[in-house]
Design a protein around this motif. Structure first.
Motif, short mmCIF file in Angstrom:
data_model
loop_
_atom_site.label_atom_id
_atom_site.label_comp_id
_atom_site.label_asym_id
_atom_site.label_seq_id
_atom_site.Cartn_x
_atom_site.Cartn_y
_atom_site.Cartn_z
N GLU A 103 -17.35 21.82 9.63
CA GLU A 103 -18.83 22.05 9.48
C GLU A 103 -19.37 22.58 8.47
O GLU A 103 -19.45 22.77 7.51
N GLY A 104 -20.39 21.81 8.58
CA GLY A 104 -21.45 22.35 7.74
C GLY A 104 -20.86 20.94 6.49
O GLY A 104 -21.67 21.35 5.76
N GLY A 105 -21.00 20.02 7.11
CA GLY A 105 -20.98 18.78 5.70
C GLY A 105 -19.56 19.57 4.84
O GLY A 105 -19.62 18.04 4.20
N GLN A 106 -18.76 20.52 5.82
CA GLN A 106 -17.77 20.91 4.72
C GLN A 106 -16.11 21.09 5.39
O GLN A 106 -16.41 21.07 7.20
N TRP A 107 -14.93 21.24 4.70
CA TRP A 107 -13.91 21.70 5.34
C TRP A 107 -14.50 23.09 6.22
O TRP A 107 -14.46 23.98 4.96
N GLN A 108 -13.70 23.20 7.18
CA GLN A 108 -13.22 25.10 6.38
C GLN A 108 -11.77 25.14 7.37
O GLN A 108 -11.75 24.97 8.08
N ALA A 109 -11.18 25.99 6.22
CA ALA A 109 -10.18 26.05 6.42
C ALA A 109 -8.68 26.81 6.31
O ALA A 109 -10.21 28.59 5.43
N VAL A 110 -8.47 27.33 7.90
CA VAL A 110 -7.59 29.16 7.01
C VAL A 110 -6.38 28.61 7.00
O VAL A 110 -5.05 27.98 7.30
N LEU A 111 -5.67 29.71 6.03
CA LEU A 111 -4.44 29.58 5.29
C LEU A 111 -3.97 30.86 5.13
O LEU A 111 -4.96 32.14 5.21
N GLU A 112 -2.18 30.88 6.33
CA GLU A 112 -1.78 31.70 5.98
C GLU A 112 -0.98 32.26 5.44
O GLU A 112 0.32 31.03 4.75
N GLY A 113 -0.26 33.12 4.38
CA GLY A 113 0.84 32.90 3.75
C GLY A 113 1.48 34.55 4.27
O GLY A 113 2.02 34.17 5.64
N GLN A 114 2.33 34.84 3.21
CA GLN A 114 3.71 35.94 4.08
C GLN A 114 3.32 36.51 4.55
O GLN A 114 1.54 37.23 4.07
N GLY A 115 3.63 37.51 5.28
CA GLY A 115 3.43 38.64 5.85
C GLY A 115 1.85 38.48 7.54
O GLY A 115 0.92 38.83 7.64
N GLY A 116 1.79 37.05 7.42
CA GLY A 116 0.74 36.27 7.75
C GLY A 116 -1.00 37.02 7.41
O GLY A 116 -1.67 37.11 8.12
N VAL A 117 -1.27 36.64 6.19
CA VAL A 117 -2.44 37.43 5.69
C VAL A 117 -2.93 36.20 5.58
O VAL A 117 -2.51 34.91 5.12
N GLN A 118 -3.94 35.57 6.34
CA GLN A 118 -5.08 34.76 6.05
C GLN A 118 -5.93 34.94 4.80
O GLN A 118 -7.04 35.78 4.67
N ARG A 119 -6.90 33.29 4.24
CA ARG A 119 -7.76 33.54 3.95
C ARG A 119 -7.89 32.19 4.13
O ARG A 119 -7.91 31.19 4.65
N ARG A 120 -9.70 31.93 3.91
CA ARG A 120 -10.50 30.84 4.22
C ARG A 120 -10.81 30.29 3.19
O ARG A 120 -10.69 31.09 1.93
N VAL A 121 -10.86 28.97 2.88
CA VAL A 121 -11.34 28.56 1.95
C VAL A 121 -12.27 27.32 2.79
O VAL A 121 -11.68 26.89 3.39
N ARG A 122 -13.56 26.92 1.93
CA ARG A 122 -14.03 25.67 1.86
C ARG A 122 -13.97 24.91 1.23
O ARG A 122 -14.33 25.39 0.02
N ALA A 123 -14.17 23.77 1.55
CA ALA A 123 -13.24 22.80 0.94
C ALA A 123 -14.71 21.24 0.97
O ALA A 123 -14.67 20.72 1.78
N ARG A 124 -14.72 20.43 0.30
CA ARG A 124 -15.96 19.00 0.81
C ARG A 124 -14.53 17.99 1.49
O ARG A 124 -15.36 17.46 1.75
N ALA A 125 -13.58 18.36 0.94
CA ALA A 125 -12.60 16.79 1.30
C ALA A 125 -11.09 17.90 1.40
O ALA A 125 -11.10 18.63 0.83
N ILE A 126 -10.03 17.26 2.39
CA ILE A 126 -9.04 17.27 2.41
C ILE A 126 -8.05 15.95 2.07
O ILE A 126 -8.62 15.10 2.15
N VAL A 127 -6.63 16.60 1.34
CA VAL A 127 -5.67 15.23 0.96
C VAL A 127 -4.82 15.77 1.92
O VAL A 127 -4.28 17.03 1.42
N ASN A 128 -4.82 15.68 3.06
CA ASN A 128 -3.09 15.42 4.02
C ASN A 128 -1.99 14.97 2.95
O ASN A 128 -1.44 14.01 3.15
N ALA A 129 -1.14 15.97 1.67
CA ALA A 129 0.35 15.26 1.89
C ALA A 129 1.52 16.09 2.34
O ALA A 129 2.24 16.38 1.47
N ALA A 130 1.48 16.37 3.72
CA ALA A 130 2.43 17.20 4.23
C ALA A 130 3.74 16.46 4.41
O ALA A 130 4.57 17.05 4.92
N GLY A 131 3.52 15.47 3.65
CA GLY A 131 5.08 15.05 4.17
C GLY A 131 5.36 14.44 5.62
O GLY A 131 4.99 13.95 6.05
#
Length: 516
Positions: free
Chosen positions: A189-217
Motif C-alpha cells: 500500500e502506497g509503496g510500502q508493506w502494511q503488516a499486522v502482527l499478532e502477539g499472545q492474547g490476540g493483541v495486534q500491532r501494525r507496522v509499515r515496512a519498505r521490504a519484507i523477508v520471508n524466512a518462515a522456514g
C-alpha cells in the motif's frame, strides 16, 4: 528489548518474518548496516527446524556424492569463519568413518576426503588421515570386523544458541525482536508493506515496512501466498529425527556411519554423559508444528548404531528424542537424502513495488553467507550503501581474546582457565557450562555476584535464578521449554517436579513484568 507496548510499531526498513537461523542472521546483518529492522517469530526463537539439526558446522561430505561441489565449497569456506566467530558455542570436532568395504571402496573415500580437505582453505582444522582401528581409541567401541577407518575435521554447534545470539546481536544493533508474534497479514500500500502482527492474547500491532523477508522456514510457501506473491518455487518438507542414549564411548571424537541404504548416520558425544544419533530423512505431510519421531525411525537409528557398536541399544535405552522438518528446495530428487541443501533467494515484486524476498531452502552452516547475499539483493532497493560486515565480527560472547575481535583460532580452553580463575567460588562444572553457553557474556550474566548463594535459588538442577533472570530479560525466554531445551539442554537432567517448579517461577516473574 523483546517486547513493545505500543499498538503500532515505528516504521521500519525491513520486516523479517521468521525467527530461525536464516531470519535471525538476516536481521543481524541488516541492523548492522544501519537499517531499521523488525523481526517477528510466531513461537520461540529456533523452536522448530533450527533447533532440530544434527548440530554440525560442516561442508557436507556426503553431498560430494551428489556432485554438489559449489555448495560444499561455500559451506567449507564458512566453516572456520563461524568457528572463530563464536568459539564458545561452536568448536572443532574429528569424525571417524569406519570403512565398510561392502559400501564404498577405500580409494573412493580417500579421493572424497582429499577433495573435502582442499575445496577451501583451512587455517586450524587438521586434514583427514587413514587410521587402523585396532590401534586407535576410536576403534575400541566398534565391532572387531571394522579394522580400517578414516578421520576428518568438521565442527559442532549449539544450534538454538546460535539463533539466539544472532537475534541478540541484531537487537543490540537496534532491531526489534518480537517472539510469539505472528504476521497475520501483509499487503502492499502506497509503496510500502502494511503488516499486522499478532502477539499472545490476540493483541495486534501494525507496522509499515519498505521490504519484507520471508524466512518462515517450513511455512515459507504459506506466507508467500498470504503476501500475494506467486509461488514460483516449491519446498520438500523432510523430517529428520534424532535419539539421545547413554554415552556409548569415552573419547571426544564423533562417528559417521555408512548404511546399506546409502544414508549417513552420525553418533556424536552429547552433553558429557550422552550420545546423539541421527538423522533420518522422511517426506513429511503433517502439521510442522507438531512433528515427532516415529517408532520406525527410532528402530532405524538403533539398528544403524548396532551395525557398528559393540554395545547394542534398543528403543528402551532412548532418553530423549527430537525431530524437525527441514524445508528443502524442491529439485525433484526421488530420494529425500539426495535433495539439495542449497538455497535460493527470490525477490518478488515489479519495479517500484515494495519488495518481498522469499528464502527457499538453506542449512545452518551457510546461514551467514545467505544473509549477506540477501542484503546484497535488498540493499539497492532500500538505498543502503553500507558494506557487508559480518565476516569479521564475533557473535555476542565470542570475543574471548579481545572485546569485539574475531578469534584467531579456537581459544576456548584458555578462556575457561581465565574465567574459572576469576570466579574461584563457582563449581568448575557450572563455571565451564557458563563459559560454554555465554562466552565473554558470562560475566554479564553473573553480574555482581561474589558467591554461589548470590546466584539465587537453584530452580532446577544446574539452573540458578540469576541465569534464569538473564535469559528472560535478555534472550526472550518465556517458558520452561525455552530455558531447558533451547537456551540450555538442562532438561535432560530434570524431573517433572523440577519443570513444574520452574514453570511456576516463570509465571510469577512474567506476571510481575506485566504488572510493572
Amino acid at each position: 528489548m523483546s517486547t513493545t507496548r505500543s499498538s503500532d510499531l515505528p516504521d521500519c526498513d525491513l520486516l523479517v518474518v521468521g525467527g530461525g537461523i536464516n531470519g535471525a542472521g538476516i536481521a543481524r546483518d541488516a541492523a548492522g548496516r544501519g537499517l531499521r529492522v523488525v523481526l517477528c517469530e510466531q513461537h520461540d526463537l529456533a523452536q522448530h527446524t533450527s533447533s532440530a539439526s544434527t548440530k554440525l558446522i560442516h561442508g557436507g561430505l556426503r553431498y560430494l556424492e551428489y556432485y554438489e561441489f559449489k555448495l560444499v565449497r561455500k559451506a567449507l569456506q564458512e566453516r572456520e569463519l563461524l568457528l572463530r566467530s563464536a568459539p564458545h558455542i561452536m568448536w572443532p570436532m574429528r569424525f571417524v568413518m569406519p570403512h565398510d568395504a561392502s559400501q564404498r571402496p577405500a580409494w573412493l573415500i580417500r579421493a572424497g576426503l582429499f577433495l573435502y580437505d582442499h575445496l577451501a582453505r583451512r587455517a586450524f582444522l587438521p586434514a583427514s588421515v587413514a587410521i587402523a582401528l585396532d590401534r586407535h581409541a576410536a576403534g575400541a567401541p566398534l565391532k572387531g570386523s571394522y579394522r580400517k577407518g578414516f578421520v576428518y575435521s568438521d565442527g559442532w554447534v549449539d544450534d538454538a544458541r546460535l539463533v539466539a545470539l544472532n537475534a541478540l546481536d541484531a537487537a543490540e544493533r537496534g532491531a526489534t525482536i518480537l517472539t510469539r508474534t505472528a504476521c497475520i497479514s501483509a499487503q502492499r500500500e502506497g509503496g510500502q508493506w502494511q503488516a499486522v502482527l499478532e502477539g499472545q492474547g490476540g493483541v495486534q500491532r501494525r507496522v509499515r515496512a519498505r521490504a519484507i523477508v520471508n524466512a518462515a522456514g517450513p511455512w515459507t510457501a504459506q506466507f508467500a501466498g498470504q503476501a500475494g506473491g506467486a509461488r514460483t518455487q516449491g519446498l520438500r518438507l523432510i523430517k529428520g529425527s534424532h535419539i539421545i542414549v547413554p554415552r556409548l564411548f569415552e573419547h571426544p571424537n564423533a562417528y559417521i556411519f555408512q548404511n546399506p541404504d546409502k544414508r549417513i548416520i552420525f553418533a556424536i558425544p552429547y552433553q558429557d554423559d550422552y550420545t546423539l544419533i541421527g538423522t533420518t530423512d522422511e517426506e513429511y505431510k503433517g502439521d510442522v508444528s507438531q512433528v515427532k519421531i516415529s517408532a520406525a525411525e527410532t528402530d532405524y537409528l538403533c539398528q544403524a548404531a548396532n551395525r557398528y557398536f559393540k554395545r547394542q541399544i534398543a528403543p528402551s535405552d532412548v532418553i530423549w528424542t527430537y525431530s524437525g522438518v527441514r524445508p528443502l528446495l524442491d529439485d525433484s530428487a526421488a530420494n529425500a537424502s539426495a535433495i539439495t541443501r542449497d538455497y535460493l533467494l527470490e525477490t518478488v515484486g515489479v519495479a517500484g513495488e515494495a519488495p518481498l524476498l522469499n528464502i527457499w531452502g538453506g542449512k545452518i552452516t551457510t546461514y551467514r553467507k545467505l544473509a549477506e547475499e540477501a542484503l546484497a539483493k535488498l540493499a539497492p532497493l532500500l538505498a543502503s550503501t553500507a558494506p557487508a560486515w559480518t565476516d569479521g565480527a564475533p557473535l555476542p560472547g565470542g570475543d574471548l581474546e579481545q572485546p569485539g575481535v574475531l578469534a584467531q583460532g579456537h581459544v576456548f580452553e584458555a578462556f575457561v582457565a581465565r574465567f574459572l580463575a576469576d570466579y574461584p567460588w563457582l563449581p568448575a562444572p557450572l563455571g565451564r557450562r557458563y563459559a560454554r553457553a555465554y562466552g565473554s557474556r558470562a560475566r554479564v550474566m553473573l553480574g555482581s555476584a561474589q558467591s554461589l548463594a548470590q546466584l539465587g535459588e537453584e530452580l532446577v538442577p544446574g539452573l540458578h535464578e540469576a541465569e534464569a533472570r538473564y535469559l528472560v530479560a535478555v534472550e526472550w525466554a518465556r517458558s520452561a521449554e525455552d530455558l531447558l531445551w533451547r537456551r540450555s539442554k538442562l532438561g535432560l537432567r530434570c524431573a517433572p517436579a523440577d519443570v513444574a517448579r520452574l514453570s511456576q517461577w516463570l509465571e510469577q516473574r512474567l506476571a510481575g513484568e506485566v504488572a510493572a
